[in-house]
Every structure is written in structure tokens, then in C-alpha cells.
Design an enzyme around this catalytic site. Structure first.
Site, mmCIF file in Angstrom:
data_model
loop_
_atom_site.group_PDB
_atom_site.id
_atom_site.type_symbol
_atom_site.label_atom_id
_atom_site.label_comp_id
_atom_site.label_asym_id
_atom_site.label_seq_id
_atom_site.Cartn_x
_atom_site.Cartn_y
_atom_site.Cartn_z
ATOM 1 N N GLU A 141 -9.734 1.569 11.035
ATOM 2 C CA GLU A 141 -10.765 1.498 9.989
ATOM 3 C C GLU A 141 -11.813 0.460 10.391
ATOM 4 O OE1 GLU A 141 -10.433 1.305 5.313
ATOM 5 O OE2 GLU A 141 -10.507 -0.734 6.110
ATOM 6 N N ALA B 70 -17.143 -9.687 -0.999
ATOM 7 C CA ALA B 70 -15.835 -9.045 -0.818
ATOM 8 C C ALA B 70 -14.741 -10.073 -0.534
ATOM 9 C CB ALA B 70 -15.904 -8.013 0.312
ATOM 10 N N LYS C 156 0.838 -1.211 0.000
ATOM 11 C CA LYS C 156 0.000 0.000 0.000
ATOM 12 C C LYS C 156 0.870 1.258 0.000
ATOM 13 C CE LYS C 156 -4.437 1.500 1.757
ATOM 14 N NZ LYS C 156 -5.646 0.995 2.406
ATOM 15 N N ARG D 186 2.099 1.728 -3.471
ATOM 16 C CA ARG D 186 1.007 2.154 -4.353
ATOM 17 C C ARG D 186 0.655 3.621 -4.137
ATOM 18 N NH1 ARG D 186 -4.408 0.852 -3.329
ATOM 19 N NH2 ARG D 186 -3.759 -0.714 -1.817
HETATM 20 P P1 0O2 Z 1 -6.794 -5.367 2.810
HETATM 21 O O1 0O2 Z 1 -6.065 -6.533 2.298
HETATM 22 O O2 0O2 Z 1 -8.247 -5.634 2.982
HETATM 23 O O3 0O2 Z 1 -6.178 -4.757 3.998
HETATM 24 P P2 0O2 Z 1 -7.607 2.014 -1.860
HETATM 25 O O4 0O2 Z 1 -6.774 3.118 -2.391
HETATM 26 O O5 0O2 Z 1 -8.969 1.900 -2.492
HETATM 27 O O6 0O2 Z 1 -6.921 0.676 -1.809
HETATM 28 P P3 0O2 Z 1 -8.272 3.477 0.550
HETATM 29 O O7 0O2 Z 1 -8.596 4.674 -0.243
HETATM 30 O O8 0O2 Z 1 -7.319 3.613 1.674
HETATM 31 O O9 0O2 Z 1 -7.792 2.267 -0.345
HETATM 32 O O10 0O2 Z 1 -9.571 2.948 1.210
HETATM 33 P P4 0O2 Z 1 -10.824 2.205 0.669
HETATM 34 O O11 0O2 Z 1 -11.033 2.352 -0.770
HETATM 35 O O12 0O2 Z 1 -11.883 2.656 1.567
HETATM 36 O O13 0O2 Z 1 -10.452 0.659 0.919
HETATM 37 C C1 0O2 Z 1 -9.946 0.182 2.099
HETATM 38 C C2 0O2 Z 1 -10.265 -1.279 2.273
HETATM 39 O O14 0O2 Z 1 -11.580 -1.566 1.812
HETATM 40 C C3 0O2 Z 1 -9.393 -2.211 1.477
HETATM 41 O O15 0O2 Z 1 -8.207 -2.453 2.152
HETATM 42 C C4 0O2 Z 1 -10.260 -3.457 1.388
HETATM 43 O O16 0O2 Z 1 -10.256 -4.178 2.596
HETATM 44 C C5 0O2 Z 1 -11.614 -2.848 1.197
HETATM 45 N N1 0O2 Z 1 -11.879 -2.682 -0.226
HETATM 46 C C6 0O2 Z 1 -11.900 -1.542 -0.935
HETATM 47 N N2 0O2 Z 1 -12.198 -1.750 -2.212
HETATM 48 C C7 0O2 Z 1 -12.369 -3.092 -2.353
HETATM 49 C C8 0O2 Z 1 -12.705 -3.938 -3.470
HETATM 50 O O17 0O2 Z 1 -12.898 -3.509 -4.607
HETATM 51 N N3 0O2 Z 1 -12.798 -5.277 -3.197
HETATM 52 C C9 0O2 Z 1 -12.600 -5.798 -1.966
HETATM 53 N N4 0O2 Z 1 -12.709 -7.113 -1.815
HETATM 54 N N5 0O2 Z 1 -12.267 -5.019 -0.906
HETATM 55 C C10 0O2 Z 1 -12.156 -3.689 -1.092
HETATM 56 P P5 0O2 Z 1 -6.874 -2.866 1.350
HETATM 57 O O18 0O2 Z 1 -5.757 -2.104 1.897
HETATM 58 O O19 0O2 Z 1 -7.093 -2.756 -0.109
HETATM 59 O O20 0O2 Z 1 -6.680 -4.355 1.617
#
Ligand code: 0O2
Length: 268
Positions: free
Chosen positions: A141, A153, A57, A60
Site C-alpha cells: 500500500e 493524519a 485488522k 475487524r
Molecule cells: P495503520 O495503523 O496505519 O496501519 P479500513 O477498513 O478503513 O481500516 P482499508 O479499507 O483496508 O481499511 O483501507 P483504507 O481505508 O484505505 O485505510 C488504510 C490505511 O489508511 C489505514 O491503515 C490508515 O493508515 C489510513 N487511514 C484510513 N483512514 C484513516 C483515518 O480516518 N485516519 C487516519 N489517521 N488514517 C487513516 P490502518 O490499517 O487503519 O492502520
């Protein structure tokens, strides 16, 4: 080795936050059940993000080592699953109302699903943990979703790992369709819930009415003769077995009028 130790120290307060929040949300479930109430939270789960996905992350989003705590807001993650979509608002309000959690911002991926089809309600909160170096305010979160959203999901997430960023177009489309199916499923289950609640309500209303009628008949013993009362009892039972609330209400009204008549007579 040194590196790992540093990560552990960095993440330890987040582990404490996850442990405390799991205990607190599980207590919310217990408190509802103890009081015989329906719990809007079905299940709660939590994790500290693993180091590999933190690095991914950071990469990214172009986050530097000294910016991790400020910019990666999901080092500590809590996931709350609910049975019904309606429960989600209740959980959100419950969190907004807590004195030990301060909402930083919210993201509503339910009213506005992501392009991927992802649906969930996210709250980023500040939570204070007490460490041996004093209080520390950190991000947590909280993801709130129905079981249907969670099902989607979880599977989509595992596919992301398999295909990395290159999920084939036709699979993506299938996932979007499947996401729509979760919308339909959530809606269908809400309808079922409304009907069950209606049924429970009318059962409760009937029970209250029957109790009223019985106590009215009981009171008549002081005023009317036994033959009259036996007749009223018989009539009551005939209406009761019809299992029709409207007829029962009608009977209750008539009984009121009769009781009123007896009471008026007894005054003279
Ligand atoms: P993990 O493995 O779950 O910890 P982004 O830039 O979209 O990645 P942002 O803006 O920090 O992240 O927050 P966002 O979009 O609210 O997403 C945070 C978390 O929501 C993600 O954590 C996922 O757990 C979940 N999530 C968001 N979008 C998706 C999706 O399209 N599919 C699934 N399955 N989960 C999603 P991480 O860090 O991606 O991953």
C-alpha cells in the site's frame, strides 16, 4: 516462540519490499535533485505492519490466518509526502508508469475525504520480490499525501489509539474542522507556489531577452559606427534599470528594426 518465528517468515518478504521501495523512491528524489529539477516527492517512509495491528485488522474484517496475504493489503506500507497537492498527481503518474510496480487499484481520499476528515491518495500495487524460494508477488500500500495531510493524519491516528473507537463527538467535529483547515492550507500554499513559479518564469524570460538584446548590439559592431552603438547601449541601460518586461520587449523590437535597417544598407 514458534508463533513469532512463523510471523517473521510470513512478513520477511514484506520487509524486503519496504527496503527496496524506500531505496527506489529515495533514488527518485536524488535523480531529480541531481538534474537540478524539483522533486515531487519530499520524503518517503515505510513500515511493515506490526503483528498486533495485523491481528486487530484480521479481527475487524473477519480474515482467517491463511487469508492474510490475500486480504490484508497493507502488510507492507510506503508513505510518500509531497510539498504541494499538485505533486501528488505527478507521483501517482510516476508510479503508474513504472515497470516494477503494477497498480491493483487506487483510492482517492483527497477528492473524496473520509467521514473522519482523512485525506490521502492510496495506491495498492503488486510488487515482486526475489526470495531464495523464487519470485514472490505481494501487495504494497502506497499512501501519498501533502505535509498538511500527514500532520492531520498522524495526530488523528494517535488520538484513535487513545480513545479507541470512542472519540467524543465534539473532538470528532474539531478534527473535521481541522481537516478543512488542511484543505485551506494546501490551497494557500499552492497559490504561493504558482506565484513563485510565475516570478521565476518572468525572471527567466527577462534573462533570455537581455541576452538576445546584448547579442544583437554585439552584431551591430560589424555594421554601425561606434557612436551609434554607444547611444544604443545607453538607451538599453536606461530601459534595463526600469525592470519592466514590456518596455524591454518594446526596446528589443525596435533594436530588431534598427539592425534590419543596417543589414539592408550593408547589402548595397
Ligand atoms: P495503520 O495503523 O496505519 O496501519 P479500513 O477498513 O478503513 O481500516 P482499508 O479499507 O483496508 O481499511 O483501507 P483504507 O481505508 O484505505 O485505510 C488504510 C490505511 O489508511 C489505514 O491503515 C490508515 O493508515 C489510513 N487511514 C484510513 N483512514 C484513516 C483515518 O480516518 N485516519 C487516519 N489517521 N488514517 C487513516 P490502518 O490499517 O487503519 O492502520
Amino acid at each position: 516462540m514458534m508463533e513469532i518465528q512463523l510471523w517473521r517468515e510470513l512478513l520477511d518478504p514484506y520487509q524486503l519490499a519496504v527496503d527496496e521501495l524506500l531505496l527506489k523512491f529515495n533514488h527518485v528524489i536524488r535523480e531529480h535533485r541531481m538534474k537540478g529539477k524539483y522533486s515531487p516527492i519530499e520524503e518517503v517512509d515505510g513500515r511493515v505492519k506490526d503483528i498486533v495491528s495485523i491481528l486487530e485488522k484480521m479481527n475487524r474484517k473477519g480474515v482467517l490466518m491463511n487469508e492474510i496475504e490475500e486480504k490484508i493489503e497493507d502488510l507492507a506500507g510506503i508513505r510518500i509526502t509531497c510539498q504541494f497537492v499538485e505533486d501528488i498527481d505527478r507521483v501517482v503518474n510516476l508510479i503508474r508508469g513504472r515497470t516494477d510496480m503494477e497498480v491493483k487499484y487506487e483510492k482517492d481520499y483527497i477528492r473524496h475525504a473520509k467521514i473522519s476528515g482523512y485525506r490521502s491518495y492510496h495506491m495498492i500495487i503488486y510488487y515482486t520480490v526475489d526470495t531464495i524460494d523464487g519470485p514472490k508477488k505481494i501487495h504494497v500500500e502506497i499512501q501519498i499525501r501533502t505535509m498538511a495531510m500527514d500532520f492531520w493524519a498522524t495526530i488523528e491516528h494517535s488520538l484513535q489509539y487513545k480513545y479507541k473507537e470512542n472519540i467524543p463527538q465534539h473532538v470528532q467535529q474539531k478534527l473535521i474542522d481541522a481537516s478543512q483547515a488542511t484543505v485551506d492550507l494546501d490551497r494557500a500554499m499552492s497559490d504561493v507556489r504558482d506565484e513563485i513559479l510565475d516570478a521565476q518564469n518572468s525572471h527567466r524570460n527577462k534573462e533570455i531577452l537581455v541576452r538576445d538584446i546584448l547579442s544583437n548590439i554585439q552584431n551591430l559592431y560589424k555594421l554601425a559606427n561606434e557612436r551609434e552603438i554607444a547611444k544604443i547601449q545607453d538607451e538599453f541601460y536606461k530601459v534595463y534599470v526600469l525592470d519592466d518586461l514590456v518596455q524591454l520587449q518594446h526596446f528589443a523590437k525596435q533594436l530588431d528594426i534598427i539592425s534590419e535597417g543596417y543589414r539592408a544598407q550593408s547589402i548595397f
